[in-house]
Design a protein around this motif. Structure first.
Motif: not given
Length: 306
Positions: A158-165
């Motif tokens: 599970p990663v925050a949107s900023s990390r996923a981007l």
């Protein structure tokens, strides 16, 4: 092609089996209801992603089928035969001849007709990721970029949107895991959005429709977006089968035609004949490995235990 797999050893089967084990869809049951009426079954909607400078960063091929959708990520560095221009990276095709030329290239690559087009910016992807919130990236083995900037453990990440981007951005110029990381990002994005209510998703689809360039029309775009993000709908995101070629700064991805054809026809194992052997000394593992491969339509034979 005949390959020999030794049980207990992680083997990518020329990169193809890893495609399915890393990003296979959640669930495999039949899906009730009709696909979005705006697109034709077994045709392709080409979605072209552009980075902040306007350059093509990656391409998504959206293919509706009998039970749901298949999405294939195509890295911009994929080398393709471009009519009138020889071999070029697919990210350059739009500059050479626009959508009509890209249609011809994709149709030759996938052996499916192109029906519609979508162009979207990195800003649009950012907005979608922020709307999704936390994304879950689920490789089935550890995965990392060549420079080590991205490293994912096997299983749920599970990663925050900023990390996923950041993962998506790193994938664009990574020769080691780039295609798989792109697929993991879009599978995670779709799965997270599917948790939202239909009202929320329809409202967001209206916002997205104003930010993309598409010949679908805003209503048809919204309908497809809702269909793609509906919980229970089978939506599989996979990287197109490619292998890394070239050297130094001139590396590129080379498509694997036999594996692409097998993928498009729904028989991924058709490109291989697999012999499963036991390299662990533990009884029963060959049968278990063969059963997993058989579920993916690979033709397998099991060498008798010693």
């Amino acid at each position: 092609m005949r390959l020999i797999l030794v049980s207990g050893v992680i083997i990518a089967a020329a990169g193809f089996a890893a495609v399915f084990w890393l990003v296979r869809p959640e669930g495999s049951g039949n899906v009730q209801g009709q696909l979005g009426a705006a697109i034709v079954e077994n045709s392709v909607v080409i979605a072209v992603g552009r980075d902040g400078s306007g350059a093509v960063s990656h391409i998504l091929a959206v293919v509706p089928g009998e039970k749901g959708y298949s999405l294939y990520t195509i890295p911009a560095r994929t080398l393709v035969d471009v009519p009138g221009h020889g071999f070029q990276q697919i990210g350059m095709v739009m500059d050479l001849g626009g959508e009509p030329l890209l249609d011809r290239v994709v149709e030759n690559l996938l052996k499916l007709p192109v029906s519609q087009h979508i162009q979207f910016s990195q800003e649009t992807v950012n907005m979608a990721a922020e709307q999704a919130g936390t994304l879950s990236l689920r490789p089935e083995r550890p995965l990392a970029t060549a420079d080590g900037a991205v490293s994912l453990a096997a299983g749920d990440n599970p990663v925050a949107s900023s990390r996923a981007l950041a993962v998506l951005s790193a994938s664009f110029n990574d020769s080691q895991s780039g295609p798989l990381l792109q697929a993991l990002f879009y599978q995670g994005l779709r799965d997270s959005l599917s948790l939202r209510s239909e009202q929320d998703r329809r409202s967001f689809a209206g916002m997205l429709a104003k930010r993309v360039d598409t010949d679908l029309g805003s209503d048809a775009f919204a309908d497809i977006f809702i269909d793609l993000t509906t919980a229970g709908r089978v939506v599989s995101v996979q990287p197109l089968p490619v292998r890394t070629a070239g050297s130094g700064a001139s590396w590129y991805f080379e498509p694997l035609p036999g594996q692409i054809e097998a993928l498009m026809t729904g028989s991924p194992g058709a490109a291989f004949a697999l012999e499963v052997r036991n390299g662990t000394g533990q009884s029963g593992v060959t049968e278990a490995a063969a059963a997993k491969l058989a579920a993916l339509n690979f033709a397998t034979t099991v060498q008798a235990e010693a």
